[in-house]
Design a protein around this motif. Structure first.
Motif, PDB file in Angstrom:
ATOM      1  N   LYS A   1      -1.522  18.158  24.103  1.00  0.00           N
ATOM      2  CA  LYS A   1      -0.758  19.236  23.478  1.00  0.00           C
ATOM      3  C   LYS A   1       0.270  19.682  24.512  1.00  0.00           C
ATOM      4  O   LYS A   1      -0.085  20.117  25.599  1.00  0.00           O
ATOM      5  CB  LYS A   1      -1.666  20.412  23.111  1.00  0.00           C
TER       6      LYS A   1
ATOM      7  N   ASN B   1       4.281  15.721  19.910  1.00  0.00           N
ATOM      8  CA  ASN B   1       3.170  16.412  20.561  1.00  0.00           C
ATOM      9  C   ASN B   1       3.525  17.748  21.197  1.00  0.00           C
ATOM     10  O   ASN B   1       2.655  18.427  21.733  1.00  0.00           O
ATOM     11  CB  ASN B   1       2.521  15.495  21.607  1.00  0.00           C
TER      12      ASN B   1
ATOM     13  N   GLN C   1       3.779  21.405  20.934  1.00  0.00           N
ATOM     14  CA  GLN C   1       3.200  22.323  19.956  1.00  0.00           C
ATOM     15  C   GLN C   1       3.375  23.799  20.301  1.00  0.00           C
ATOM     16  O   GLN C   1       3.062  24.666  19.492  1.00  0.00           O
ATOM     17  CB  GLN C   1       1.701  22.032  19.800  1.00  0.00           C
TER      18      GLN C   1
ATOM     19  N   THR D   1       7.530  29.610  13.657  1.00  0.00           N
ATOM     20  CA  THR D   1       6.789  28.361  13.538  1.00  0.00           C
ATOM     21  C   THR D   1       7.650  27.342  12.811  1.00  0.00           C
ATOM     22  O   THR D   1       8.207  27.640  11.749  1.00  0.00           O
ATOM     23  CB  THR D   1       5.476  28.567  12.760  1.00  0.00           C
TER      24      THR D   1
ATOM     25  N   THR E   1       8.106  22.701  12.333  1.00  0.00           N
ATOM     26  CA  THR E   1       7.337  21.452  12.337  1.00  0.00           C
ATOM     27  C   THR E   1       8.104  20.382  13.106  1.00  0.00           C
ATOM     28  O   THR E   1       9.316  20.218  12.917  1.00  0.00           O
ATOM     29  CB  THR E   1       7.077  20.969  10.896  1.00  0.00           C
TER      30      THR E   1
ATOM     31  N   LYS F   1       3.464  18.126  13.118  1.00  0.00           N
ATOM     32  CA  LYS F   1       2.624  19.181  13.680  1.00  0.00           C
ATOM     33  C   LYS F   1       3.408  20.481  13.822  1.00  0.00           C
ATOM     34  O   LYS F   1       4.616  20.469  14.091  1.00  0.00           O
ATOM     35  CB  LYS F   1       2.064  18.756  15.038  1.00  0.00           C
ATOM     36  N   LYS F   2       2.710  21.592  13.666  1.00  0.00           N
ATOM     37  CA  LYS F   2       3.349  22.889  13.826  1.00  0.00           C
ATOM     38  C   LYS F   2       3.736  23.114  15.287  1.00  0.00           C
ATOM     39  O   LYS F   2       2.989  22.762  16.200  1.00  0.00           O
ATOM     40  CB  LYS F   2       2.397  24.009  13.381  1.00  0.00           C
ATOM     41  N   VAL F   3       4.907  23.685  15.466  1.00  0.00           N
ATOM     42  CA  VAL F   3       5.359  24.090  16.796  1.00  0.00           C
ATOM     43  C   VAL F   3       5.460  25.609  16.799  1.00  0.00           C
ATOM     44  O   VAL F   3       6.293  26.193  16.099  1.00  0.00           O
ATOM     45  CB  VAL F   3       6.721  23.476  17.163  1.00  0.00           C
TER      46      VAL F   3
ATOM     47  N   LYS G   1      -8.236  25.110  18.488  1.00  0.00           N
ATOM     48  CA  LYS G   1      -6.945  25.258  17.816  1.00  0.00           C
ATOM     49  C   LYS G   1      -6.461  26.704  17.719  1.00  0.00           C
ATOM     50  O   LYS G   1      -5.259  26.959  17.716  1.00  0.00           O
ATOM     51  CB  LYS G   1      -6.997  24.644  16.415  1.00  0.00           C
TER      52      LYS G   1
ATOM     53  N   LEU H   1      -2.864  25.800  16.917  1.00  0.00           N
ATOM     54  CA  LEU H   1      -2.278  24.564  17.401  1.00  0.00           C
ATOM     55  C   LEU H   1      -2.882  23.421  16.604  1.00  0.00           C
ATOM     56  O   LEU H   1      -4.100  23.350  16.432  1.00  0.00           O
ATOM     57  CB  LEU H   1      -2.557  24.375  18.884  1.00  0.00           C
ATOM     58  N   ASP H   2      -2.042  22.523  16.110  1.00  0.00           N
ATOM     59  CA  ASP H   2      -2.520  21.406  15.296  1.00  0.00           C
ATOM     60  C   ASP H   2      -3.231  20.360  16.130  1.00  0.00           C
ATOM     61  O   ASP H   2      -3.001  20.237  17.341  1.00  0.00           O
ATOM     62  CB  ASP H   2      -1.351  20.719  14.583  1.00  0.00           C
TER      63      ASP H   2
END
Length: 368
Positions: free
Chosen positions: A223, A265, A267, A288, A290, A295-297, A330, A364-365
């Motif tokens: 991450k 990666n 995040q 937020t 993507t 994955k969510k940032v 997460k 965090l995803d």
């Protein structure tokens, strides 16, 4: 003490008095101080320290920053603190020798010595990673990219930090420093993190360097956390441009477009920089988005330098943020706390900020 005879009051006043007393007791109960503690056994904490510049530019404010880092040291075990991050602008001016005595009363040498002394308290106890802000360059405010950062925050300053360093890029003076570096960290839960620092308004060469680092096979399951200075404005928008003298630089929107969004990666992005006198909301931002990996940032800005009396006040009221990483791998709980207010029973009722933008959770995803 004034002796009030309730027998002489009319009924309406008696009822009002009872309501007032009950309301006062309720308010007092709500403001009862509770010291910081982990919400969940097994969690670990990261501490985020906002721009220190307003603490070190006045001699009178410097003890507040030392109090903050001393508090962090004292709470390493109770809060299971594993990392300390700072958003940059370590000093008000990088190379000033004649302060005006009003807007600032410390020459740059004493400012750098003060901020280094504050972080010295953590040396050997916990890793700390700091960004470099616009005030850490040039003469007063990034007129050039020359900086004293490496003199006061060299790679071997804190062996706990040095153990995490994996990649280092050259700054504008062609020197490899921690202005642009990657740190490999494994959490107590066994999760892999890569923290990358980016200089203020990073040059294209630095964004290209960071992109190739995060794309390396050995970091693909990490991450990635980006720590830089300027990224979002108080409207939660990516900063497009700022009017500084440097000719080459990327601000929030370009950092997002060139580095963060194309990644699979990255995040979490952390930054500081923004603020307005005694306005907590103007010092923070969150959004937020993507990334290319789906994955969510999570992108968070936190600063406090104009709290406590504006630009020439006490430096920021001692505010810092506690990020609690829960055992589920997460969930991250964010709280905003001031060791400065917490130190005295007289002011402990002000030690927490609990507005929705100051106390919240995010995820965090991909719990690898």
């Amino acid at each position: 003490m004034v002796n009030i005879s309730l027998g002489k009051m009319n009924a309406r006043f008696q009822i009002s008095l009872v309501i007032f007393v009950l309301f006062s007791l309720s308010v007092c109960a709500q403001k009862k101080y509770v010291a910081p503690a982990l919400s969940t056994p097994g969690s670990w904490s990261m501490i985020l320290v906002p721009d220190p510049q307003s603490y070190v530019k006045f001699e009178r404010n410097q003890p507040i920053l030392e109090l903050m880092t001393s508090w962090v040291k004292e709470n390493i075990d109770p809060l299971n603190i594993k990392l300390v991050l700072c958003t940059g602008d370590l000093v008000e001016q990088n190379e000033i020798i004649n302060p005006d005595g009003t807007k600032v009363n410390q020459p740059s040498k004493l400012q750098w010595e003060s901020v280094a002394r504050s972080f010295n308290k953590l040396d050997g106890h916990v890793p700390f990673i700091t960004a470099a802000g616009n005030h850490d360059y040039g003469y007063a405010n990034i007129s050039t990219r020359n900086t004293n950062f490496n003199k006061y925050f060299p790679i071997d300053k804190n062996f706990q930090t040095q153990k995490l360093v994996r990649e280092v890029a050259q700054n504008a003076e062609k020197i490899p420093t921690l202005e642009n570096a990657a740190f490999d960290f494994t959490s107590p839960h066994g999760k892999k993190f890569l923290i990358i620092t980016l200089e203020f308004a990073p040059r294209d060469t630095i964004l290209a360097w960071a992109k190739q680092v995060v794309n390396q096979e050995k970091y693909k399951k990490h991450k990635v956390i980006i720590l830089t200075h300027s990224y979002l404005n108080a409207k939660n928008e990516h900063t497009v441009k700022e009017n500084y003298a440097i000719t080459e630089g990327n601000y929030g929107a370009a950092i997002w477009q060139k580095l963060v969004q194309p990644s699979k990666n990255i995040q979490l992005v952390l930054a500081g920089h923004i603020g307005a006198p005694d306005d907590p909301r103007a010092h923070v931002a969150f959004r937020t988005d993507t990334n290319a990996g789906g994955k969510k940032v999570q992108q968070m800005v936190f600063n406090a330098q104009a709290m406590g009396g504006g630009w020439y006040g006490n430096g920021g009221d001692g505010w810092l943020r506690i990020l609690e990483f829960l055992p589920d791998g997460k969930t991250v709980k964010v709280k905003t706390f001031s060791p400065f207010f917490a130190i005295s029973p007289t002011t402990q009722q002000f030690a927490w900020r609990t507005a929705p933008y100051d106390e919240f959770s995010f995820e965090l995803d991909g719990a690898e």
